[in-house]
Design a protein around this motif. Sequence first.
Motif, PDB file in Angstrom:
ATOM      1  N   GLY A  76       0.782  -1.221   0.000  1.00  0.00           N
ATOM      2  CA  GLY A  76       0.000   0.000   0.000  1.00  0.00           C
ATOM      3  C   GLY A  76       0.817   1.275   0.000  1.00  0.00           C
ATOM      4  N   SER A  77       2.117   1.175   0.123  1.00  0.00           N
ATOM      5  CA  SER A  77       3.005   2.336   0.074  1.00  0.00           C
ATOM      6  C   SER A  77       4.410   1.825  -0.196  1.00  0.00           C
ATOM      7  CB  SER A  77       2.958   3.119   1.402  1.00  0.00           C
ATOM      8  OG  SER A  77       3.498   2.342   2.467  1.00  0.00           O
ATOM      9  N   THR A  78       5.365   2.742  -0.336  1.00  0.00           N
ATOM     10  CA  THR A  78       6.769   2.354  -0.345  1.00  0.00           C
ATOM     11  C   THR A  78       7.469   3.115   0.769  1.00  0.00           C
ATOM     12  OG1 THR A  78       7.538   4.075  -1.883  1.00  0.00           O
ATOM     13  CG2 THR A  78       6.736   1.997  -2.844  1.00  0.00           C
ATOM     14  N   VAL A  79       8.427   2.475   1.403  1.00  0.00           N
ATOM     15  CA  VAL A  79       9.116   3.083   2.549  1.00  0.00           C
ATOM     16  C   VAL A  79       9.796   4.381   2.134  1.00  0.00           C
ATOM     17  CG1 VAL A  79      10.986   2.765   4.214  1.00  0.00           C
ATOM     18  CG2 VAL A  79       9.415   0.871   3.718  1.00  0.00           C
ATOM     19  N   SER A  80      10.473   4.372   0.996  1.00  0.00           N
ATOM     20  CA  SER A  80      11.208   5.562   0.565  1.00  0.00           C
ATOM     21  C   SER A  80      10.280   6.738   0.314  1.00  0.00           C
ATOM     22  CB  SER A  80      12.018   5.247  -0.693  1.00  0.00           C
ATOM     23  OG  SER A  80      13.025   4.299  -0.424  1.00  0.00           O
ATOM     24  N   GLU A  81       9.142   6.491  -0.318  1.00  0.00           N
ATOM     25  CA  GLU A  81       8.203   7.587  -0.583  1.00  0.00           C
ATOM     26  C   GLU A  81       7.626   8.137   0.718  1.00  0.00           C
ATOM     27  OE1 GLU A  81       6.193   6.988  -4.928  1.00  0.00           O
ATOM     28  OE2 GLU A  81       5.621   5.520  -3.398  1.00  0.00           O
ATOM     29  N   CYS A  82       7.396   7.263   1.690  1.00  0.00           N
ATOM     30  CA  CYS A  82       6.878   7.735   2.979  1.00  0.00           C
ATOM     31  C   CYS A  82       7.869   8.681   3.653  1.00  0.00           C
ATOM     32  CB  CYS A  82       6.575   6.552   3.883  1.00  0.00           C
ATOM     33  SG  CYS A  82       5.147   5.563   3.379  1.00  0.00           S
ATOM     34  N   TRP A  83       9.136   8.277   3.707  1.00  0.00           N
ATOM     35  CA  TRP A  83      10.139   9.118   4.367  1.00  0.00           C
ATOM     36  C   TRP A  83      10.390  10.401   3.583  1.00  0.00           C
ATOM     37  CZ3 TRP A  83      11.120   8.705   9.189  1.00  0.00           C
ATOM     38  CH2 TRP A  83      11.083   7.468   9.826  1.00  0.00           C
ATOM     39  N   LEU A  84      10.364  10.316   2.257  1.00  0.00           N
ATOM     40  CA  LEU A  84      10.554  11.523   1.451  1.00  0.00           C
ATOM     41  C   LEU A  84       9.417  12.510   1.687  1.00  0.00           C
ATOM     42  CD1 LEU A  84      12.121  13.085  -0.692  1.00  0.00           C
ATOM     43  CD2 LEU A  84      10.807  11.850  -2.437  1.00  0.00           C
ATOM     44  N   THR A  85       8.187  12.005   1.727  1.00  0.00           N
ATOM     45  CA  THR A  85       7.049  12.876   1.987  1.00  0.00           C
ATOM     46  C   THR A  85       7.144  13.490   3.374  1.00  0.00           C
ATOM     47  OG1 THR A  85       5.687  11.463   0.565  1.00  0.00           O
ATOM     48  CG2 THR A  85       4.531  13.004   2.003  1.00  0.00           C
ATOM     49  N   LEU A  86       7.520  12.678   4.358  1.00  0.00           N
ATOM     50  CA  LEU A  86       7.667  13.189   5.721  1.00  0.00           C
ATOM     51  C   LEU A  86       8.681  14.324   5.788  1.00  0.00           C
ATOM     52  CD1 LEU A  86       7.018  12.845   8.783  1.00  0.00           C
ATOM     53  CD2 LEU A  86       8.986  11.293   8.883  1.00  0.00           C
ATOM     54  N   SER A  87       9.773  14.198   5.029  1.00  0.00           N
ATOM     55  CA  SER A  87      10.830  15.215   5.073  1.00  0.00           C
ATOM     56  C   SER A  87      10.348  16.566   4.565  1.00  0.00           C
ATOM     57  CB  SER A  87      12.038  14.745   4.254  1.00  0.00           C
ATOM     58  OG  SER A  87      11.772  14.795   2.854  1.00  0.00           O
ATOM     59  N   ARG A  88       9.266  16.576   3.774  1.00  0.00           N
ATOM     60  CA  ARG A  88       8.749  17.822   3.197  1.00  0.00           C
ATOM     61  C   ARG A  88       7.654  18.463   4.051  1.00  0.00           C
ATOM     62  NH1 ARG A  88       8.367  14.846  -2.213  1.00  0.00           N
ATOM     63  NH2 ARG A  88       6.134  14.745  -1.690  1.00  0.00           N
ATOM     64  N   ILE A  89       7.152  17.743   5.043  1.00  0.00           N
ATOM     65  CA  ILE A  89       6.010  18.230   5.807  1.00  0.00           C
ATOM     66  C   ILE A  89       6.449  19.222   6.876  1.00  0.00           C
ATOM     67  CG2 ILE A  89       4.193  17.553   7.444  1.00  0.00           C
ATOM     68  CD1 ILE A  89       3.973  14.922   5.884  1.00  0.00           C
ATOM     69  N   ASN A  90       5.770  20.346   6.935  1.00  0.00           N
ATOM     70  CA  ASN A  90       5.998  21.374   7.943  1.00  0.00           C
ATOM     71  C   ASN A  90       4.680  21.625   8.656  1.00  0.00           C
ATOM     72  OD1 ASN A  90       6.627  23.575   9.498  1.00  0.00           O
ATOM     73  ND2 ASN A  90       6.931  24.980   7.778  1.00  0.00           N
ATOM     74  N   LEU A  91       4.579  21.182   9.909  1.00  0.00           N
ATOM     75  CA  LEU A  91       3.320  21.332  10.627  1.00  0.00           C
ATOM     76  C   LEU A  91       3.009  22.776  10.983  1.00  0.00           C
ATOM     77  CD1 LEU A  91       3.200  18.210  12.943  1.00  0.00           C
ATOM     78  CD2 LEU A  91       2.323  18.535  10.646  1.00  0.00           C
ATOM     79  N   GLY A  92       3.956  23.673  10.748  1.00  0.00           N
ATOM     80  CA  GLY A  92       3.659  25.083  10.917  1.00  0.00           C
ATOM     81  C   GLY A  92       2.781  25.627   9.803  1.00  0.00           C
ATOM     82  N   SER A  93       2.668  24.868   8.725  1.00  0.00           N
ATOM     83  CA  SER A  93       1.807  25.239   7.615  1.00  0.00           C
ATOM     84  C   SER A  93       0.523  24.428   7.692  1.00  0.00           C
ATOM     85  CB  SER A  93       2.506  24.960   6.281  1.00  0.00           C
ATOM     86  OG  SER A  93       1.593  25.037   5.201  1.00  0.00           O
ATOM     87  N   GLU A  94      -0.615  25.091   7.623  1.00  0.00           N
ATOM     88  CA  GLU A  94      -1.905  24.418   7.787  1.00  0.00           C
ATOM     89  C   GLU A  94      -2.129  23.340   6.742  1.00  0.00           C
ATOM     90  OE1 GLU A  94      -6.694  25.504   7.831  1.00  0.00           O
ATOM     91  OE2 GLU A  94      -5.186  27.086   7.723  1.00  0.00           O
ATOM     92  N   ASN A  95      -1.637  23.567   5.532  1.00  0.00           N
ATOM     93  CA  ASN A  95      -1.917  22.649   4.436  1.00  0.00           C
ATOM     94  C   ASN A  95      -0.794  21.672   4.132  1.00  0.00           C
ATOM     95  OD1 ASN A  95      -4.402  23.901   4.010  1.00  0.00           O
ATOM     96  ND2 ASN A  95      -3.560  25.346   2.527  1.00  0.00           N
ATOM     97  N   SER A  96       0.305  21.737   4.855  1.00  0.00           N
ATOM     98  CA  SER A  96       1.482  20.971   4.468  1.00  0.00           C
ATOM     99  C   SER A  96       1.250  19.468   4.525  1.00  0.00           C
ATOM    100  CB  SER A  96       2.676  21.349   5.357  1.00  0.00           C
ATOM    101  OG  SER A  96       3.831  20.644   4.966  1.00  0.00           O
ATOM    102  N   TRP A  97       0.649  18.972   5.618  1.00  0.00           N
ATOM    103  CA  TRP A  97       0.429  17.522   5.741  1.00  0.00           C
ATOM    104  C   TRP A  97      -0.370  16.991   4.554  1.00  0.00           C
ATOM    105  CZ3 TRP A  97       1.718  13.318   8.730  1.00  0.00           C
ATOM    106  CH2 TRP A  97       0.907  12.183   8.579  1.00  0.00           C
ATOM    107  N   SER A  98      -1.541  17.544   4.341  1.00  0.00           N
ATOM    108  CA  SER A  98      -2.387  17.056   3.253  1.00  0.00           C
ATOM    109  C   SER A  98      -1.755  17.318   1.893  1.00  0.00           C
ATOM    110  CB  SER A  98      -3.766  17.717   3.329  1.00  0.00           C
ATOM    111  OG  SER A  98      -4.453  17.318   4.491  1.00  0.00           O
ATOM    112  N   GLY A  99      -1.182  18.481   1.738  1.00  0.00           N
ATOM    113  CA  GLY A  99      -0.620  18.843   0.439  1.00  0.00           C
ATOM    114  C   GLY A  99       0.508  17.935   0.004  1.00  0.00           C
TER     115      GLY A  99
END
Length: 380
Positions: free
Chosen positions: A46-69
């Motif tokens: 259902g996912s790949t490990v590398s894509e999960c970590w890459l996506t996590l590295s881009r997320i900034n919880l200071g931005s309201e839309n970052s997680w979903s975006g």
Amino acid sequence: MHDHCGVHGASSSSVEFDDQGWPVWPDREDLSAEFVKVLAAAQEGGSTVSECWLTLSRINLGSENSWSGEWIKTAELNEARAELSLQNGNMITARRNWLRATTYFHAAARPPGYANDLLKCAVDGMRRCATNFLNSRVPAGQVLSIPWTDDLSLQAYYLPSAFRGDGPVIVCIGEPGSYKEELIAKYAGHADERGFSLLAVDLLGTQTALPPERLEGRKFEAAMSRILDFLSEKPGVDNTRIAIVADAWNSSLVARAAASDARFAAAVCDAGMWDSHERSFFYRQADGNEQIGWLEEANPTSRSIECPLLVTAGEAGWLLPGALIEFGDRLSSIHRDARLMLFRRAETAAMQGHIDNPTLANEVIFDWLEDRLRPSKGLA
């Protein structure tokens, strides 16, 4: 190719790690749990490990839309790969990418209420990719609307088994607030390998799922009976071998359904634990007596379930291991075929809902179902 949802830019984020090595945001336990779930989905394709970590590295919880975006961007990349593979006639790769895209869109839609401006994009993408995944299967899956009341139908996905003849069906029910799309990646492989058909049903997500007031009283139990009625008339279904499986384990909805309809051949659920736990909590609040224990309360639900019953729980879940073991002992003493399986931290699958290792828990669950649903067992 579908239009992009208007997500731009990337952001860095800092993340801490717990003593088990899982990433956590101390102020956002909900998102921490969601990341554990999407990362663990890699074990089932259902996912790949590398894509999960890459996506996590881009997320900034200071931005309201970052997680979903960020999850939407990762989902769209997988969907684009699926469409290109489809054009080239590579159906297996297309199917695998649609499944991963479904998981990533689901992550973008969770938890409910976060980044509302992107929620519709995430839910639409999740359901679009899930439908494409179903259509690419052999045999193809189906998007169903099961009649319930005069003004409401239950939304579901049906994944038929490739085996010929009438066979068993596993009905998977998500907990309130979940989506049926998540159940595909989590359970479809286990069901397919064992010759089970799978029915994944929506309850309390957004849009086409049910609002909470629809489950008041015995309405949920009535809905499950309608599902049994529907499946009993469906070609390829052995109506004496229909089992029900709960997901996430934080309510007793499925247990109450299994107790209310004797047609279920097997049930994997909480056996009414959460109902007893919640009653005990309210009694303690009312009486001011911290010594009142939830196990001292009678559990009419577990006593009313006639079919074989499996309860699984994690040592690191929301209920204390000692209480779970005691509950399992009492359950075995009152039920002819009931078992509680407790997963320890040392073997993983120990978090609430087994989110840290769903594969390990599902192997136990589906092996148990396979044994109980064999034709020779003669279960009804």
